[in-house]
Structures are given as structure tokens and as C-alpha cells.
Motif scaffolding. Structure first.
Motif, PDB file in Angstrom:
ATOM      1  N   PHE A 146       0.839  -1.205   0.000  1.00  0.00           N
ATOM      2  CA  PHE A 146       0.000   0.000   0.000  1.00  0.00           C
ATOM      3  C   PHE A 146       0.877   1.259   0.000  1.00  0.00           C
ATOM      4  O   PHE A 146       0.659   2.186  -0.789  1.00  0.00           O
ATOM      5  N   GLU A 147       1.890   1.267   0.858  1.00  0.00           N
ATOM      6  CA  GLU A 147       2.773   2.446   0.932  1.00  0.00           C
ATOM      7  C   GLU A 147       3.547   2.643  -0.376  1.00  0.00           C
ATOM      8  O   GLU A 147       3.773   3.767  -0.815  1.00  0.00           O
ATOM      9  N   GLU A 148       3.935   1.526  -0.975  1.00  0.00           N
ATOM     10  CA  GLU A 148       4.627   1.580  -2.270  1.00  0.00           C
ATOM     11  C   GLU A 148       3.700   2.195  -3.330  1.00  0.00           C
ATOM     12  O   GLU A 148       4.093   3.059  -4.105  1.00  0.00           O
ATOM     13  N   ALA A 149       2.433   1.746  -3.321  1.00  0.00           N
ATOM     14  CA  ALA A 149       1.437   2.263  -4.276  1.00  0.00           C
ATOM     15  C   ALA A 149       1.216   3.762  -4.043  1.00  0.00           C
ATOM     16  O   ALA A 149       1.107   4.540  -4.995  1.00  0.00           O
ATOM     17  N   GLU A 150       1.183   4.165  -2.781  1.00  0.00           N
ATOM     18  CA  GLU A 150       1.013   5.596  -2.464  1.00  0.00           C
ATOM     19  C   GLU A 150       2.169   6.418  -3.037  1.00  0.00           C
ATOM     20  O   GLU A 150       1.971   7.519  -3.543  1.00  0.00           O
ATOM     21  N   LYS A 151       3.376   5.863  -2.935  1.00  0.00           N
ATOM     22  CA  LYS A 151       4.551   6.583  -3.449  1.00  0.00           C
ATOM     23  C   LYS A 151       4.477   6.706  -4.965  1.00  0.00           C
ATOM     24  O   LYS A 151       4.795   7.744  -5.539  1.00  0.00           O
ATOM     25  N   ARG A 152       4.056   5.632  -5.622  1.00  0.00           N
ATOM     26  CA  ARG A 152       4.018   5.632  -7.096  1.00  0.00           C
ATOM     27  C   ARG A 152       2.865   6.478  -7.629  1.00  0.00           C
ATOM     28  O   ARG A 152       2.968   7.113  -8.670  1.00  0.00           O
ATOM     29  N   PHE A 153       1.726   6.437  -6.926  1.00  0.00           N
ATOM     30  CA  PHE A 153       0.520   7.122  -7.432  1.00  0.00           C
ATOM     31  C   PHE A 153      -0.098   7.992  -6.330  1.00  0.00           C
ATOM     32  O   PHE A 153      -1.234   7.741  -5.901  1.00  0.00           O
ATOM     33  N   PRO A 154       0.629   9.015  -5.846  1.00  0.00           N
ATOM     34  CA  PRO A 154       0.117   9.798  -4.709  1.00  0.00           C
ATOM     35  C   PRO A 154      -1.244  10.444  -4.975  1.00  0.00           C
ATOM     36  O   PRO A 154      -2.067  10.544  -4.067  1.00  0.00           O
ATOM     37  N   GLU A 155      -1.488  10.818  -6.221  1.00  0.00           N
ATOM     38  CA  GLU A 155      -2.760  11.487  -6.540  1.00  0.00           C
ATOM     39  C   GLU A 155      -3.940  10.523  -6.521  1.00  0.00           C
ATOM     40  O   GLU A 155      -5.094  10.945  -6.462  1.00  0.00           O
ATOM     41  N   ALA A 156      -3.633   9.236  -6.604  1.00  0.00           N
ATOM     42  CA  ALA A 156      -4.714   8.246  -6.724  1.00  0.00           C
ATOM     43  C   ALA A 156      -5.072   7.613  -5.387  1.00  0.00           C
ATOM     44  O   ALA A 156      -5.994   6.800  -5.310  1.00  0.00           O
ATOM     45  N   LEU A 157      -4.355   7.972  -4.331  1.00  0.00           N
ATOM     46  CA  LEU A 157      -4.627   7.368  -3.009  1.00  0.00           C
ATOM     47  C   LEU A 157      -4.592   8.438  -1.924  1.00  0.00           C
ATOM     48  O   LEU A 157      -4.012   8.239  -0.863  1.00  0.00           O
ATOM     49  N   ASN A 158      -5.188   9.595  -2.199  1.00  0.00           N
ATOM     50  CA  ASN A 158      -5.187  10.632  -1.171  1.00  0.00           C
ATOM     51  C   ASN A 158      -6.603  10.812  -0.610  1.00  0.00           C
ATOM     52  O   ASN A 158      -7.508  10.037  -0.924  1.00  0.00           O
ATOM     53  N   ALA A 159      -6.776  11.860   0.212  1.00  0.00           N
ATOM     54  CA  ALA A 159      -8.056  12.025   0.918  1.00  0.00           C
ATOM     55  C   ALA A 159      -9.216  12.228  -0.057  1.00  0.00           C
ATOM     56  O   ALA A 159     -10.374  11.956   0.289  1.00  0.00           O
ATOM     57  N   ILE A 160      -8.923  12.682  -1.266  1.00  0.00           N
ATOM     58  CA  ILE A 160      -9.990  12.908  -2.239  1.00  0.00           C
ATOM     59  C   ILE A 160     -10.210  11.666  -3.099  1.00  0.00           C
ATOM     60  O   ILE A 160     -11.337  11.266  -3.375  1.00  0.00           O
ATOM     61  N   SER A 161      -9.100  11.042  -3.494  1.00  0.00           N
ATOM     62  CA  SER A 161      -9.203   9.847  -4.362  1.00  0.00           C
ATOM     63  C   SER A 161      -9.265   8.577  -3.521  1.00  0.00           C
ATOM     64  O   SER A 161      -8.470   7.676  -3.725  1.00  0.00           O
ATOM     65  N   ARG A 162     -10.162   8.522  -2.599  1.00  0.00           N
ATOM     66  CA  ARG A 162     -10.128   7.424  -1.627  1.00  0.00           C
ATOM     67  C   ARG A 162     -11.186   6.365  -1.883  1.00  0.00           C
ATOM     68  O   ARG A 162     -11.255   5.382  -1.156  1.00  0.00           O
ATOM     69  N   THR A 163     -12.038   6.599  -2.874  1.00  0.00           N
ATOM     70  CA  THR A 163     -13.144   5.655  -3.056  1.00  0.00           C
ATOM     71  C   THR A 163     -12.873   4.659  -4.181  1.00  0.00           C
ATOM     72  O   THR A 163     -12.282   4.983  -5.203  1.00  0.00           O
ATOM     73  N   ASN A 164     -13.310   3.444  -3.941  1.00  0.00           N
ATOM     74  CA  ASN A 164     -13.269   2.379  -4.952  1.00  0.00           C
ATOM     75  C   ASN A 164     -11.883   2.112  -5.524  1.00  0.00           C
ATOM     76  O   ASN A 164     -11.728   1.852  -6.716  1.00  0.00           O
ATOM     77  N   THR A 165     -10.894   2.162  -4.652  1.00  0.00           N
ATOM     78  CA  THR A 165      -9.519   1.853  -5.065  1.00  0.00           C
ATOM     79  C   THR A 165      -9.315   0.339  -5.212  1.00  0.00           C
ATOM     80  O   THR A 165      -8.279  -0.076  -5.710  1.00  0.00           O
ATOM     81  N   HIS A 166     -10.318  -0.449  -4.797  1.00  0.00           N
ATOM     82  CA  HIS A 166     -10.209  -1.907  -5.044  1.00  0.00           C
ATOM     83  C   HIS A 166     -10.301  -2.192  -6.538  1.00  0.00           C
ATOM     84  O   HIS A 166      -9.929  -3.263  -6.990  1.00  0.00           O
ATOM     85  N   LEU A 167     -10.795  -1.201  -7.306  1.00  0.00           N
ATOM     86  CA  LEU A 167     -10.893  -1.385  -8.762  1.00  0.00           C
ATOM     87  C   LEU A 167      -9.587  -1.032  -9.474  1.00  0.00           C
ATOM     88  O   LEU A 167      -9.413  -1.368 -10.644  1.00  0.00           O
ATOM     89  N   THR A 168      -8.695  -0.340  -8.764  1.00  0.00           N
ATOM     90  CA  THR A 168      -7.469   0.151  -9.424  1.00  0.00           C
ATOM     91  C   THR A 168      -6.170  -0.339  -8.780  1.00  0.00           C
ATOM     92  O   THR A 168      -5.109  -0.197  -9.385  1.00  0.00           O
ATOM     93  N   PHE A 169      -6.237  -0.850  -7.555  1.00  0.00           N
ATOM     94  CA  PHE A 169      -5.000  -1.259  -6.872  1.00  0.00           C
ATOM     95  C   PHE A 169      -5.065  -2.722  -6.430  1.00  0.00           C
ATOM     96  O   PHE A 169      -6.025  -3.148  -5.762  1.00  0.00           O
TER      97      PHE A 169
END
Ligand SMILES: O=C(O)CCC(=O)C(=O)O
Length: 271
Positions: free
Chosen positions: A33-56
Motif C-alpha cells: 500500500f505504501e509503495e502504491a502511495e509513493k508511485r501514485f500519490p494522486e490516486a490514493l489521497n483524501a480525495i481519491s479514496r473511493t473504490n480503489t479496489h478497482l485500481t489497486f
């Protein structure tokens, strides 16, 4: 899972803690998860927090955890799908909180045969601002919610139920690799994180096939048993993190849930 566990869920509206994976596997997942956050910070922040099971892949792996699925089956029956997920992340020493609310209030699902599975990626304690529930509150009706849109409130509309007796609250203490299960009418919320550590949990909503989606469209990620009788769109699992197809699918799903969650109000937020 025992019959007593199921009886306890029916009576109190929640079940916790449930060990869904070993501490070692939980640690590996959190590293991913932390690795994914580093690679895609815009996709796992307080705004992009929904339905990440479809992308990660790491969130997809939790969504398909067999202990979760067995437990859900015991609680809502053998035919169910995954409807949505939300990452609730509280940074160290931060003000974000979740007001008292019932999940079912804006989801447009009836009857209430669905369950929220809240999985801890980090320790969830009194100090880090764990989930708090009012046992037995799921047995009453849906309560009136006031939309506050308060800045530090982590809910979409900042919606809240007034007059909840704090003395009745139970804190849901979880270690990484544990989860809690709660009923969609359970009154719950959480306080700010006062600790120097991150508090991160992912909530998944699993829905029985016979439940009607009364507003918006129905997108399903099939999990077990038969599919709904009424119209639905089947979603695909990710094959790698953030593929173009998975991002497009997630955008469509997010738009649908925004339409559902913000109906009846002319205000909205970016999540
Ligand atoms: O993570 C939290 O503190 C609250 C989560 C919540 O309200 C939910 O899962 O419905």
C-alpha cells in the motif's frame, strides 16, 4: 465463525475483532500500500479514496480475502457482491473525524441486507481515533441526519445524527490484519487521531443479491452465489495497478456514487 458470533452480530449490530490475515501478511500488504502511495500519490489521497479496489492490487486482495467472504456469507447469506470501498486515512495528530451516522442513510439500498467490513491497515486504537459504535442501534429505524459539510468531517456530506449518548459508545480496537463487521443501520463514528502514527482502514460494503438499488445505477463486483435479478453492470478486477481501463471504470463508478450520495443537496465536495 460460530453461531454465537452470528447471534452477537444480530443482537449488537457488529462483530469485532475478526482475524482476517496473519500479522506477517498484513505487514506485507501495508508495504504494498505504501509503495502504491509513493508511485501514485494522486490516486490514493483524501480525495481519491473511493473504490480503489478497482485500481489497486493490494486493495483488491483484501476485498477477496476468504475469511471476510466466509464471514459475510454467514451474516447476509451466500449470494452477494461488493458494491464499493472507501479508504479512511487519518494522518498523525490530525483533526479529521467521522460524525455519528448510519451507512444506509444515503446509499439507496433496500432492504438493509448488507454489511460494512472495516479492515485495519494500521493499529486502530483509542489514541489513533478508532471506529466507535453504539451497540444495538441498528435495531431502531433510520435516524434523521443533518448535513454539516464541516471541513474536518471525513464524511461526504458531513452528515450527523444529533443527541447520541456518548456513554453508550464502544471503541473498536483493531490491529493490522483484523477487521470489524457492522450493520448498515449501526450508529457509528470516530474521533481525531491524537497519536504520532497514521491510522488507516479500508471499508468495504458487501450487498446481498436480493437488495434493491432504488436510486442510481447498480455496479457489482461479483463475489459469491447468484447475481441480482434486476439490471446491473459487472465490473472487472484490476490486473495491475492503475491500468487505463481500471481508472476509466473507477471514474464511472465514482460518478454514480456521487450522484447517489449528493442527491437532494446543491452542495458537494470533491469526494
Ligand atoms: O474510519 C472511520 O473512522 C469511520 C469509518 C466509517 O464511518 C465507515 O466505515 O462507515
Amino acid at each position: 465463525m460460530t453461531e454465537a458470533d452470528v447471534a452477537c452480530y444480530r443482537e449488537s449490530g457488529y462483530l469485532s475483532p475478526v482475524d482476517i490475515m496473519s500479522p506477517t501478511v498484513a505487514e506485507q500488504l501495508f508495504l504494498q500500500f505504501e509503495e502504491a502511495e509513493k508511485r501514485f500519490p494522486e490516486a490514493l489521497n483524501a480525495i481519491s479514496r473511493t473504490n480503489t479496489h478497482l485500481t489497486f492490487m493490494c486493495i483488491d486482495a483484501i476485498a477477496h480475502n476468504e475469511v471476510i467472504l466466509d464471514t459475510v456469507e454467514n451474516l447476509i447469506g451466500s449470494d452477494f457482491y461488493l458494491r464499493e470501498s472507501v479508504i479512511f486515512a487519518k494522518p498523525p495528530e490530525s483533526e479529521g473525524f467521522v460524525s455519528w451516522h448510519q451507512d444506509a442513510i444515503y446509499m439507496g439500498l433496500t432492504p438493509h441486507d448488507f454489511v460494512n467490513v472495516w479492515c485495519a491497515l494500521t493499529e486502530s486504537s483509542d489514541e489513533t481515533g478508532c471506529l466507535r459504535v453504539i451497540p444495538g442501534s441498528h435495531l431502531g429505524s433510520l435516524r434523521e441526519h443533518e448535513d454539516t459539510f464541516a471541513e474536518k468531517n471525513m464524511l461526504t456530506r458531513g452528515h450527523q445524527i444529533g443527541g447520541v449518548d456518548q456513554k453508550l459508545a464502544r471503541n473498536i480496537l483493531l490491529k493490522p490484519g483484523q477487521a470489524s463487521f457492522h450493520h448498515p443501520k449501526m450508529i457509528h463514528g470516530s474521533l481525531p487521531n491524537r497519536s504520532p502514527n497514521r491510522r488507516i482502514g479500508v471499508a468495504f460494503w458487501y450487498v446481498a443479491a436480493h437488495v434493491q438499488q432504488t436510486v442510481g445505477e447498480r455496479f457489482i463486483l461479483p463475489m459469491r452465489g447468484r447475481r441480482p435479478d434486476a439490471e446491473f453492470t459487472v465490473l472487472n478486477r484490476p490486473e495491475r495497478d492503475m491500468s487505463d481501463e481500471s481508472v476509466a471504470q473507477q471514474a464511472m463508478v465514482r460518478q454514480n456514487y456521487e450522484n447517489i450520495m449528493y442527491r437532494g443537496t446543491d452542495r458537494s465536495r470533491r469526494y
